[in-house]
Design an enzyme around this catalytic site. Structure first.
Site, mmCIF file in Angstrom:
data_model
loop_
_atom_site.group_PDB
_atom_site.id
_atom_site.type_symbol
_atom_site.label_atom_id
_atom_site.label_comp_id
_atom_site.label_asym_id
_atom_site.label_seq_id
_atom_site.Cartn_x
_atom_site.Cartn_y
_atom_site.Cartn_z
ATOM 1 N N LYS A 196 -12.626 12.573 18.990
ATOM 2 C CA LYS A 196 -11.072 11.731 18.810
ATOM 3 C C LYS A 196 -11.451 11.090 20.176
ATOM 4 C CE LYS A 196 -9.299 14.987 15.940
ATOM 5 N NZ LYS A 196 -10.411 14.085 14.741
ATOM 6 N N PRO A 248 -16.199 14.688 24.313
ATOM 7 C CA PRO A 248 -16.356 14.359 22.802
ATOM 8 C C PRO A 248 -16.850 14.969 21.706
ATOM 9 C CG PRO A 248 -17.887 13.884 24.171
ATOM 10 C CD PRO A 248 -16.820 14.447 25.820
ATOM 11 N N TYR A 262 -10.318 18.015 12.474
ATOM 12 C CA TYR A 262 -11.892 17.130 12.829
ATOM 13 C C TYR A 262 -11.358 15.588 11.947
ATOM 14 C CZ TYR A 262 -16.164 15.963 13.366
ATOM 15 O OH TYR A 262 -17.689 15.592 14.096
ATOM 16 N N HIS A 280 -19.055 11.559 5.251
ATOM 17 C CA HIS A 280 -19.777 13.006 5.381
ATOM 18 C C HIS A 280 -18.418 13.567 5.255
ATOM 19 C CE1 HIS A 280 -22.895 12.286 8.709
ATOM 20 N NE2 HIS A 280 -23.160 11.570 7.771
ATOM 21 N N TYR A 325 -23.464 21.102 15.489
ATOM 22 C CA TYR A 325 -22.192 21.278 16.500
ATOM 23 C C TYR A 325 -23.299 22.518 16.426
ATOM 24 C CZ TYR A 325 -19.560 18.109 16.187
ATOM 25 O OH TYR A 325 -18.050 16.360 16.405
HETATM 26 P P1 RFL Z 1 -12.919 1.405 26.486
HETATM 27 O O1 RFL Z 1 -13.573 1.758 25.067
HETATM 28 O O2 RFL Z 1 -12.996 2.469 27.084
HETATM 29 O O3 RFL Z 1 -12.360 0.258 26.258
HETATM 30 C C1 RFL Z 1 -11.984 -0.348 27.948
HETATM 31 C C2 RFL Z 1 -12.346 -1.379 28.242
HETATM 32 O O4 RFL Z 1 -11.442 -1.886 28.925
HETATM 33 C C3 RFL Z 1 -12.376 -2.640 29.633
HETATM 34 N N1 RFL Z 1 -11.801 -2.832 31.161
HETATM 35 C C4 RFL Z 1 -11.077 -4.063 31.601
HETATM 36 N N2 RFL Z 1 -11.054 -5.558 31.572
HETATM 37 C C5 RFL Z 1 -10.604 -6.717 31.855
HETATM 38 N N3 RFL Z 1 -9.510 -5.786 33.686
HETATM 39 C C6 RFL Z 1 -9.998 -4.320 34.801
HETATM 40 N N4 RFL Z 1 -10.139 -4.095 35.565
HETATM 41 C C7 RFL Z 1 -11.078 -3.446 33.504
HETATM 42 N N5 RFL Z 1 -11.362 -2.372 33.918
HETATM 43 C C8 RFL Z 1 -12.274 -2.175 32.208
HETATM 44 C C9 RFL Z 1 -13.776 -2.662 30.295
HETATM 45 O O5 RFL Z 1 -14.540 -2.917 30.238
HETATM 46 C C10 RFL Z 1 -13.748 -1.779 27.735
HETATM 47 O O6 RFL Z 1 -14.355 -3.001 27.320
HETATM 48 O O7 RFL Z 1 -11.130 2.132 25.797
HETATM 49 P P2 RFL Z 1 -10.474 2.474 24.249
HETATM 50 O O8 RFL Z 1 -10.519 0.766 23.887
HETATM 51 O O9 RFL Z 1 -9.465 3.004 24.857
HETATM 52 O O10 RFL Z 1 -11.532 3.193 23.596
HETATM 53 C C11 RFL Z 1 -11.889 4.261 23.872
HETATM 54 C C12 RFL Z 1 -13.198 5.110 23.428
HETATM 55 O O11 RFL Z 1 -14.441 4.116 23.531
HETATM 56 C C13 RFL Z 1 -13.394 6.397 23.905
HETATM 57 O O12 RFL Z 1 -12.765 7.198 23.524
HETATM 58 C C14 RFL Z 1 -14.576 6.598 23.046
HETATM 59 O O13 RFL Z 1 -15.413 6.317 23.024
HETATM 60 C C15 RFL Z 1 -14.443 8.291 22.582
HETATM 61 N N6 RFL Z 1 -15.706 9.053 22.498
HETATM 62 C C16 RFL Z 1 -15.942 9.254 21.213
HETATM 63 N N7 RFL Z 1 -14.083 9.227 20.758
HETATM 64 C C17 RFL Z 1 -14.173 9.027 18.865
HETATM 65 O O14 RFL Z 1 -13.326 9.129 18.403
HETATM 66 N N8 RFL Z 1 -16.029 10.008 17.884
HETATM 67 C C18 RFL Z 1 -16.514 10.053 18.887
HETATM 68 O O15 RFL Z 1 -17.345 10.561 18.199
HETATM 69 C C19 RFL Z 1 -16.844 9.820 20.248
HETATM 70 N N9 RFL Z 1 -17.899 10.088 20.391
HETATM 71 C C20 RFL Z 1 -16.749 8.969 23.232
HETATM 72 C C21 RFL Z 1 -18.308 9.396 22.311
HETATM 73 C C22 RFL Z 1 -17.001 8.821 24.315
HETATM 74 C C23 RFL Z 1 -18.872 9.076 24.831
HETATM 75 N N10 RFL Z 1 -18.856 8.678 25.913
HETATM 76 C C24 RFL Z 1 -19.990 7.830 26.463
HETATM 77 C C25 RFL Z 1 -17.394 8.570 26.955
HETATM 78 C C26 RFL Z 1 -19.194 10.144 22.539
HETATM 79 C C27 RFL Z 1 -19.412 9.607 23.823
HETATM 80 C C28 RFL Z 1 -21.030 10.034 24.583
HETATM 81 C C1 PHB Z 2 -21.381 11.172 17.843
HETATM 82 O O1 PHB Z 2 -22.241 10.376 16.616
HETATM 83 O O2 PHB Z 2 -21.645 9.524 18.593
HETATM 84 C C2 PHB Z 2 -20.478 11.876 17.767
HETATM 85 C C3 PHB Z 2 -20.848 12.435 16.842
HETATM 86 C C4 PHB Z 2 -19.594 13.458 17.215
HETATM 87 C C5 PHB Z 2 -19.308 13.792 17.776
HETATM 88 C C6 PHB Z 2 -19.374 13.201 19.186
HETATM 89 C C7 PHB Z 2 -20.348 12.217 19.179
HETATM 90 O O3 PHB Z 2 -17.932 15.373 18.218
#
Ligand code: RFL
Ligand code: PHB
Length: 391
Positions: free
Chosen positions: A297, A293, A385, A73, A201
């Site tokens: 990032k 989110p 971004y 994108h 957005y």
């Molecule tokens: P994770 O992915 O949470 O992984 C941590 C892992 O540790 C496990 N765990 C354990 N394992 C062993 N023993 C324990 N005691 C444990 N406790 C936990 C968990 O099961 C898991 O598998 O952390 P990590 O690797 O630091 O990754 C971070 C990302 O997952 C997170 O920052 C992103 O998902 C945030 N986020 C977004 N980030 C972006 O860069 N771009 C995006 O567009 C974006 N959109 C989002 C998001 C997060 C969202 N949610 C659901 C929080 C959109 C959403 C809706």
């Molecule tokens: C997504 O596609 O899940 C998404 C995109 C942009 C954001 C957060 C989540 O800022």
């Protein structure tokens, strides 16, 4: 379980990428994950990869499917006051983002790890870390009903916000900086061809909405909702009606609707713990920092942290000393705080903060006008971004 060089807790993007980078340098690690393989591969989360994250995945040999299936994108749309404006990210910065689901990144990293014959232990319980201030820390856990101990040189805490490793640092060592927002996001995955090919957005008086996607057949959509919202109160019909109200605000634009295949509610918070290291424990990703989110990032920061850690462990094991390990926390925190600021700023500009502050709502519109009429403001948004080159 025996011993390894780096014991990694958590098989999210941070833990899996770190394990991969260490393997490429001949450093052994064991990844311990609380959930099943199926669970972590199906967990729907982030979708936006910065250019730097794409480069890391491609350069380290796990970017083939990303390059085939990821959607590049070059801009995003900001929608407010019945108008839509494009921020031309690539024109402004020379870089782009790639839309590719976090669970696809996770699948690719797990596949690479297993193909290399390297260990990931899924469904571990009762994980605890010990002896972090000694030269031989260990991790105890249970697996398939047995008590296990893994001895290592270092522990990498990649276990997300609800993990246990951060809590192993003695009281008084870490400082916490946080902010909880008065709203949450309801996220929806729907079998519906995206109506546009860039993210939208939207700032709307009913609340923020985000239009994103995963493929030519699957849309990913988000709605700002109350923090205590009950997902059971949101039927598919109610979700689509609310998305229409907040997104169909410009002439001739309409959503493509389809069956909702997944939905969930995510609280919004900003959170940083400093420093990101104590003795032989190195924390990375959501285990030490969370962003709302809105700036996309979170996953990118997790990958940026472990890129630094990979280099730092490589230097140490090559006999080059602990310089990069010592600098890890302060180096990583520069990017972390830049992303904290950007995510807070995007969140503040786009969400409804209640009826109590009409002045704030006017300021948001003024900010959006700045961003959509001034190249300087637009470039500042775009640079953050797509991901800053210099931090
Ligand atoms: P994770 O992915 O949470 O992984 C941590 C892992 O540790 C496990 N765990 C354990 N394992 C062993 N023993 C324990 N005691 C444990 N406790 C936990 C968990 O099961 C898991 O598998 O952390 P990590 O690797 O630091 O990754 C971070 C990302 O997952 C997170 O920052 C992103 O998902 C945030 N986020 C977004 N980030 C972006 O860069 N771009 C995006 O567009 C974006 N959109 C989002 C998001 C997060 C969202 N949610 C659901 C929080 C959109 C959403 C809706
Ligand atoms: C997504 O596609 O899940 C998404 C995109 C942009 C954001 C957060 C989540 O800022």
């Amino acid at each position: 379980m025996g011993r390894t060089q780096v014991g990694i807790v958590g098989a999210g993007p941070a833990g899996l990428m770190l394990a991969h980078l260490l393997h490429l340098r001949g450093i052994s690690s064991v990844v311990l994950e609380a959930r099943s393989r199926d669970y972590v591969e199906q967990r729907v989360r982030a979708g936006v990869l910065e250019q730097g994250s794409v480069d890391l995945l491609v350069e380290s040999g796990v970017g083939d499917r990303l390059q085939r299936e990821g959607l590049r994108h070059e801009g995003i749309e900001l929608r407010f006051a019945g108008e839509s404006h494009r921020v031309a990210m690539t024109e402004l910065t020379g870089r782009a983002i790639t839309v590719y689901g976090q669970q696809e990144v996770v699948k690719d990293l797990i596949a690479a790890r297993l193909a290399a014959g390297q260990p990931i232990v899924f469904e571990v319980d009762d994980v605890a870390v010990h002896g972090l201030d000694t030269e031989q820390p260990s991790i105890t856990f249970t697996h398939e009903g047995r008590d296990e101990t893994l001895t290592c040189d270092f522990v990498a805490g990649c276990d997300g916000f609800h993990g246990v490793t951060r809590g192993a640092v003695p009281a008084g060592v870490l400082s916490t900086y946080d902010r909880v927002y008065p709203f949450a996001w309801l996220g929806v995955l729907a079998t519906a061809p995206p109506a546009v090919d860039e993210l939208i957005y939207a700032n709307h008086e009913r609340g923020f909405a985000l239009y994103s996607m995963r493929s030519a057949q699957v849309s990913r959509l988000y709605l700002q909702v109350a923090p205590d919202e009950d997902i059971d109160d949101w039927s598919d019909d109610r979700i689509w009606a609310e998305l229409r109200a907040r997104l169909e605000t410009v002439e001739g634009w309409s959503l493509n609707e389809g069956p909702v295949i997944e939905k969930g509610i995510t609280p919004m918070r900003s959170f940083v713990v400093e420093p990101m290291q104590w003795e032989r424990l190195y924390l990375a990703g959501d285990a030490v920092h969370i962003v709302p989110p809105t700036g996309a990032k979170g996953m990118n920061l997790a990958l940026a942290d472990v890129r630094l850690l990979g280099d730092a462990f490589a230097q140490w094991y090559a006999g080059g000393g602990g310089g990069l390990l010592e600098a890890y926390s302060s180096t990583a925190l520069r990017r972390v705080w830049r992303a904290q600021h950007f995510s807070w700023w995007m969140t503040s500009m786009l969400h409804r903060f209640g009826d109590s502050d009409p002045y704030q709502a006017r300021l948001q519109l003024a900010q959006l006008r700045n961003v959509t009429t001034s190249t300087a403001y637009a470039r500042a948004l775009a640079e953050n971004y797509v991901g800053p080159v210099e931090v």
